[in-house]
Every structure is written in C-alpha cells, then in structure tokens.
Design a protein around this motif. Structure first.
Motif, mmCIF file in Angstrom:
data_model
loop_
_atom_site.group_PDB
_atom_site.id
_atom_site.type_symbol
_atom_site.label_atom_id
_atom_site.label_comp_id
_atom_site.label_asym_id
_atom_site.label_seq_id
_atom_site.Cartn_x
_atom_site.Cartn_y
_atom_site.Cartn_z
ATOM 1 N N ALA A 1 31.005 -3.312 39.886
ATOM 2 C CA ALA A 1 31.418 -1.280 39.727
ATOM 3 C C ALA A 1 32.765 -1.592 39.034
ATOM 4 O O ALA A 1 32.688 -0.144 38.563
ATOM 5 N N LYS A 2 33.695 -2.650 39.193
ATOM 6 C CA LYS A 2 34.703 -2.408 38.152
ATOM 7 C C LYS A 2 34.686 -2.624 37.292
ATOM 8 O O LYS A 2 35.640 -1.608 36.365
ATOM 9 N N SER A 3 33.615 -2.548 36.401
ATOM 10 C CA SER A 3 33.488 -3.193 34.670
ATOM 11 C C SER A 3 32.933 -1.445 34.153
ATOM 12 O O SER A 3 32.571 -0.667 34.519
ATOM 13 N N ARG A 4 33.389 -1.247 33.099
ATOM 14 C CA ARG A 4 33.607 -0.107 32.346
ATOM 15 C C ARG A 4 32.046 -0.176 30.845
ATOM 16 O O ARG A 4 32.235 0.607 30.166
ATOM 17 N N ALA A 5 31.544 -1.382 31.050
ATOM 18 C CA ALA A 5 30.696 -1.395 29.759
ATOM 19 C C ALA A 5 29.520 -2.566 30.913
ATOM 20 O O ALA A 5 30.134 -4.057 31.017
ATOM 21 N N ASP A 6 28.600 -2.931 29.527
ATOM 22 C CA ASP A 6 27.818 -3.541 29.784
ATOM 23 C C ASP A 6 27.892 -4.804 28.717
ATOM 24 O O ASP A 6 27.570 -4.802 27.676
ATOM 25 N N VAL A 7 29.335 -5.943 29.349
ATOM 26 C CA VAL A 7 29.668 -6.791 27.962
ATOM 27 C C VAL A 7 28.705 -7.647 27.710
ATOM 28 O O VAL A 7 28.929 -8.132 26.434
ATOM 29 N N ARG A 8 27.398 -7.513 28.581
ATOM 30 C CA ARG A 8 26.563 -8.950 28.173
ATOM 31 C C ARG A 8 26.693 -8.651 27.546
ATOM 32 O O ARG A 8 25.852 -9.358 26.320
ATOM 33 N N ALA A 9 25.248 -7.042 27.497
ATOM 34 C CA ALA A 9 24.504 -6.895 26.276
ATOM 35 C C ALA A 9 24.952 -6.493 25.182
ATOM 36 O O ALA A 9 24.658 -6.913 23.452
ATOM 37 N N ASP A 10 26.423 -6.546 24.538
ATOM 38 C CA ASP A 10 27.232 -6.066 23.595
ATOM 39 C C ASP A 10 27.650 -7.341 23.143
ATOM 40 O O ASP A 10 27.166 -7.779 21.719
ATOM 41 N N ALA A 11 28.083 -8.313 23.650
ATOM 42 C CA ALA A 11 28.394 -9.570 23.131
ATOM 43 C C ALA A 11 27.483 -10.349 22.789
ATOM 44 O O ALA A 11 27.034 -10.661 21.883
ATOM 45 N N ARG A 12 26.061 -9.931 23.354
ATOM 46 C CA ARG A 12 25.189 -10.750 23.118
ATOM 47 C C ARG A 12 24.177 -10.044 21.644
ATOM 48 O O ARG A 12 23.349 -10.810 20.694
ATOM 49 N N ARG B 1 27.553 -20.500 21.116
ATOM 50 C CA ARG B 1 28.308 -21.216 21.641
ATOM 51 C C ARG B 1 29.550 -21.191 22.515
ATOM 52 O O ARG B 1 30.410 -20.983 23.094
ATOM 53 N N SER B 2 30.170 -20.296 21.663
ATOM 54 C CA SER B 2 31.806 -19.911 21.886
ATOM 55 C C SER B 2 31.862 -18.176 22.092
ATOM 56 O O SER B 2 33.003 -17.911 22.177
ATOM 57 N N VAL B 3 31.064 -18.055 22.883
ATOM 58 C CA VAL B 3 31.079 -16.600 23.657
ATOM 59 C C VAL B 3 31.177 -16.541 24.546
ATOM 60 O O VAL B 3 30.137 -16.864 25.342
ATOM 61 N N THR B 4 31.947 -16.436 25.868
ATOM 62 C CA THR B 4 32.414 -15.780 27.613
ATOM 63 C C THR B 4 32.425 -14.394 27.330
ATOM 64 O O THR B 4 32.523 -13.750 26.524
ATOM 65 N N ALA B 5 31.537 -14.132 28.830
ATOM 66 C CA ALA B 5 31.471 -12.664 29.182
ATOM 67 C C ALA B 5 31.540 -12.728 31.112
ATOM 68 O O ALA B 5 31.560 -13.249 30.968
ATOM 69 N N CYS B 6 31.875 -11.590 31.016
ATOM 70 C CA CYS B 6 32.397 -11.486 32.168
ATOM 71 C C CYS B 6 30.505 -10.732 32.721
ATOM 72 O O CYS B 6 30.286 -10.440 32.480
ATOM 73 N N THR B 7 30.680 -10.843 33.774
ATOM 74 C CA THR B 7 29.617 -10.180 35.256
ATOM 75 C C THR B 7 29.206 -8.899 34.057
ATOM 76 O O THR B 7 28.037 -8.716 33.570
ATOM 77 N N GLY B 8 30.136 -7.689 34.219
ATOM 78 C CA GLY B 8 30.132 -6.167 33.405
ATOM 79 C C GLY B 8 29.179 -5.674 34.533
ATOM 80 O O GLY B 8 28.766 -5.901 35.355
ATOM 81 N N VAL C 1 38.440 -5.825 25.755
ATOM 82 C CA VAL C 1 38.747 -5.301 27.121
ATOM 83 C C VAL C 1 37.944 -3.907 26.997
ATOM 84 O O VAL C 1 38.601 -2.886 26.057
ATOM 85 N N ALA C 2 36.679 -4.056 27.866
ATOM 86 C CA ALA C 2 36.679 -2.653 27.867
ATOM 87 C C ALA C 2 37.031 -0.780 28.503
ATOM 88 O O ALA C 2 38.134 -1.739 29.413
ATOM 89 N N THR C 3 37.238 -0.208 27.714
ATOM 90 C CA THR C 3 38.254 1.079 28.091
ATOM 91 C C THR C 3 36.871 1.854 28.142
ATOM 92 O O THR C 3 35.935 1.724 27.911
ATOM 93 N N PRO C 4 37.455 3.010 28.660
ATOM 94 C CA PRO C 4 36.617 4.455 28.770
ATOM 95 C C PRO C 4 36.483 4.989 27.086
ATOM 96 O O PRO C 4 35.149 5.077 27.406
ATOM 97 N N ASP C 5 37.096 4.357 26.062
ATOM 98 C CA ASP C 5 36.734 4.251 25.098
ATOM 99 C C ASP C 5 35.723 3.748 23.638
ATOM 100 O O ASP C 5 35.635 3.933 22.917
ATOM 101 N N GLY C 6 35.352 2.945 24.460
ATOM 102 C CA GLY C 6 35.078 1.108 23.717
ATOM 103 C C GLY C 6 36.006 0.158 23.900
ATOM 104 O O GLY C 6 35.875 -0.003 25.621
ATOM 105 N N TYR C 7 37.068 -0.736 23.448
ATOM 106 C CA TYR C 7 37.533 -2.159 23.474
ATOM 107 C C TYR C 7 38.525 -1.888 23.050
ATOM 108 O O TYR C 7 39.306 -1.388 22.261
#
Length: 446
Positions: free
Chosen positions: A363-374, A351-358, A407-413
């Motif tokens: 194209a600007k995203s550095r990670a699959d943030v939804r997969a990491d959030a799940r 309920r308390s987790v949100t994410a951008c498209t990733g 916030v995703a970075t080239p080396d992690g978050y």
C-alpha cells in the motif's frame, strides 16, 4: 574520491542502541502478514536446504492458496503471497506434512544462512552443510531460544567469505578442522572444534538473550544492545568451556597473509553469491546455480528446479543451487532453466537488478516497480547494480552503498548513485538516466 551514498535503513549500521517498545511482528508461516495483495507467509528454510517432496508441496501451496508464485528472501527463505485470510490452518497442515514446521513455537527463529556451494565445488573448503540440521535441531529443542526475534540470524560460512559478511548475529566460520564462533560487531571470536560448532552457536545466541534480559532493552539483534551490555568474547569463551566446549580467542579481522601465519581467521570479504551457471564438483559431480528474476519464481519454475535432482539450496542472493547432477546432465538442465526464464549466465542483465514488492502488493508503494524494472533491465547497462523502491523505506535493498537507487515519487522516480546527488527523473526519461547512473565508477572504498 566519490562520496558514499547513505545506506538504506535496513542496511545502515546504528550508532545508538535501539529500544524496542513492541514485540517482534516479523511474519512467519503461522503469523501471516496482511498486505494489499492478500496475506503473506514467510517460511524459514534453514541453510536454504530443501528436498524435492517438500519443495513440490510449497509449489502446491502457492497455486492453491496464494498467487502462484514463490518469493526468495535475502536470508534464503521462501514467501507465499496473495493468501486468503482463512487459509492459515490449511497452510500449517501442508507445511507440517512437508517437514517445514518441526517446532511451531520456534518457526520464526530458524533463520540460518549457509555457504550455498559448500561441499559442492572443487574449492577444497570444509563442508558446513552438515552443521545446518544439527543447529536447527538444537535451536528447536531449546525452549529459551523461542525468545529470539524473527530477525536474529545465524550465518555458517565454509571459509570462502560469502555469508560471513551478511550481518549474522552469530557466525560460524570454518577454519581447517575447527570453527570460529563470533557475534556481530566483535573483532574476535572463539575457535572451537568443528564438531562443537553448532552447539557453540546456540550458546552464543543464549549469551545474547541473557544480555538482553540484563539490559531490559528488548533488542532483536546483537548490534542493538546498549554499549554497556555489549557481548564479551571472553565471557563467551568461559560459557563455552563451562558447557564442555574448549576453545581459544582468535581474531576475525586479520589479513589473509597474517592469518595463514597465525591463529587468526581471514577477514570476511564483501559477501558475493555463486555465479550463475554450472558448478564443477569433484569426481564428475556438478551443480547448477541460477537466480530468480527480481526474486520471484512461478510455481512451474519452482517445480522444474525441484525435479532436476530432488534437492534445492535457496541462497541469500535470491537464487537456487541444484546439487546432485553430473557434467553430462548439467548442460541440458541449465538450458531448460534458461528456457523457463531463469537467470543462468553471469552476463544476464537481470542479474544486477533488484526491487521491492511495489504495487499492487504494498500500500505504501507509489509504482509497480517490478514492472518498471523488468521493462528496463535489458535496455540499460553499466558496472553498478540497481535497486528499485516503491517508497523511501527502500525495502529489500541489498547491503552496501555501491548501488544505483531508484525511489518512486508521485511524479516519477528519484535516482541516486555513488558520487551523484539524488535527482528527480520523469518516467519517460528513466532509460537514459539509469544508463548514465549505472556507468558511474564507484570508489574502491564503497
């Protein structure tokens, strides 16, 4: 006192007027947006009110033309992703058949949020859901209203203070047998009869458009107007009176105790959506409130929701309210939605987790943030919610500052929280870092 985190660009207030040098490129149902996973269509659904047949047609469109999912937006609208470049005509025909394109020239300006439980629970508050179709018809019939940007927002609050804080450009707050119409940033509004509220809201939007023309700023939102062209509530009152809508100026920031003793309207609380679960209504009626994990629903989940009662209300908190049930039918229906993977209980960690498209959609995203959030939603806990972003733009960030930001970075978050400076964290250490950050106790001022 804990230091407040800076707000994301999408939520931060602006101290300087914004000068727009280009037209509004906000996506719509007819103006598709190119993304890395195909084209995106944003379908405006005023007040989030959607009937079953229209909802089922949207599910068909998601499967036949898109990626089989429907995204819910922070304005109670729906998005289709993964669309083909040549499907625009077919999509337009399908939406027209569903009644979702009543005025193609106005389709991007039909941004209306409304209290999703209005008329459904036992609060005794006025039912503002009837204002939605009235305002929508007025909006679509006004040629000048097509000049509003795709970001201009109307908020219709039944007095519970849920959608009033969502930065509407024009807000209607129900008050007894009347309504307060007010514009963003103003401490005062004009109190009008409830029957005049939708027309008053449109006139307030026209007041803004006239100010934009005088300023020459091409502002998209009320708060973007230069200070010397800020909207004047007394001028608004005069315009309403000239249109045959009598009213009087009243405040919007008085405390509740003072408001009950006088004409002012209680200050909006921080906007909170309905709790997931069964909503008890009057006379044995019931509704269901559920959330879409990370704001996405499969076509199958969408069809299940649409088939329960033939009506849906999309909420600005990326959830769905299903009205028209009874106490007897609500329990089994909620169980079916839980089995289908929706958030149906207040304690659900998703309920308390949100994410951008990733990735792979942006194209600007550095990670699959939804997969990491799940992957981490059920492994971390704490009082603070968390938002995952694929880059520094932090798209889709909820309003306010009492959040953990990843916030995703080239080396992690990079992780930050109220009172905690931003710090890099490797992907392998995310669970531990996130648990610690979410346990931060936010300042009451946040």
């Amino acid at each position: 006192m804990l230091a407040a985190m800076p707000q994301p660009p999408s939520a931060a207030s602006r101290d300087e007027p914004v000068i727009r040098e280009r037209g509004d490129a906000c996506p719509g149902a007819l103006r598709l947006h190119a993304a890395d996973d195909g084209f995106l269509a944003r379908i405006r659904i005023p007040g989030g009110l959607l009937d079953g047949p229209a909802a089922l047609l949207l599910a068909d469109a998601a499967e036949r033309l898109g990626d089989g999912h429907l995204d819910l937006t922070s304005r109670g609208n729906a998005q289709l992703r993964g669309l083909g470049e040549s499907c625009g005509g077919e999509l337009a025909q399908l939406l027209d058949r569903a009644g979702l394109l009543p005025a193609p020239s106005h389709e991007r300006v039909r941004n209306v949020v409304a209290s999703p439980l209005s008329g459904l629970d036992a609060s005794g508050l006025p039912d503002v859901s009837g204002w939605v179709p009235l305002l929508d018809r007025l909006l679509c019939a006004d040629p000048g209203a097509a000049r509003l940007s795709g970001r201009f927002l109307f908020a219709l609050d039944d007095g519970r203070g849920d959608v009033a804080p969502l930065a509407g450009d024009v807000t209607l707050t129900a008050c007894g047998d009347g309504a307060l119409v007010w514009t963003a940033g103003s401490p005062e509004g004009v109190l009008v009869a409830a029957g005049d509220a939708p027309r008053a809201a449109l006139l307030a939007a026209n007041h803004f458009l006239d100010a934009v023309a005088r300023a020459g700023s091409r502002a998209w939102r009320v708060t973007e107007l230069p200070p010397e062209h800020a909207l004047d509530v007394r001028v608004l009152g005069e315009r309403l009176a000239a249109a045959g809508i009598p009213g009087r100026v009243a405040g919007v920031s008085a405390p509740r105790a003072a408001a009950e003793a006088g004409p002012d309207i209680p200050a909006p609380r921080a906007g909170d959506g309905p709790e997931p679960g069964i909503v008890a209504g009057p006379g044995g009626a019931a509704a269901l409130s559920v959330l879409a994990p990370l704001g996405r629903l499969t076509a199958a989940q969408w069809r299940l929701l649409a088939g329960l009662s033939g009506r849906m209300r999309l909420t600005p908190w990326r959830g769905v309210v299903v009205p028209g049930l009874t106490h007897r039918t609500a329990g089994p229906a909620l169980d079916a939605l839980a089995a289908a993977g929706l958030v149906t209980a207040p304690g659900d960690p998703r309920r308390s987790v949100t994410a951008c498209t990733g990735r792979p959609g942006c194209a600007k995203s550095r990670a699959d943030v939804r997969a990491d959030a799940r992957a981490l939603a059920s492994r971390t806990a704490g009082p603070l919610p968390v938002h995952w972003s694929g880059c520094e733009r932090r798209c889709g960030h909820p309003r306010g500052t009492a959040w953990v930001d990843l916030v995703a970075t080239p080396d992690g978050y990079e992780i930050s929280a109220p009172g905690r400076p931003a710090a890099p964290v490797a992907h392998a250490d995310l669970a531990e870092a996130l648990t610690a950050a979410r346990s931060t106790t936010p300042s009451p001022s946040l």
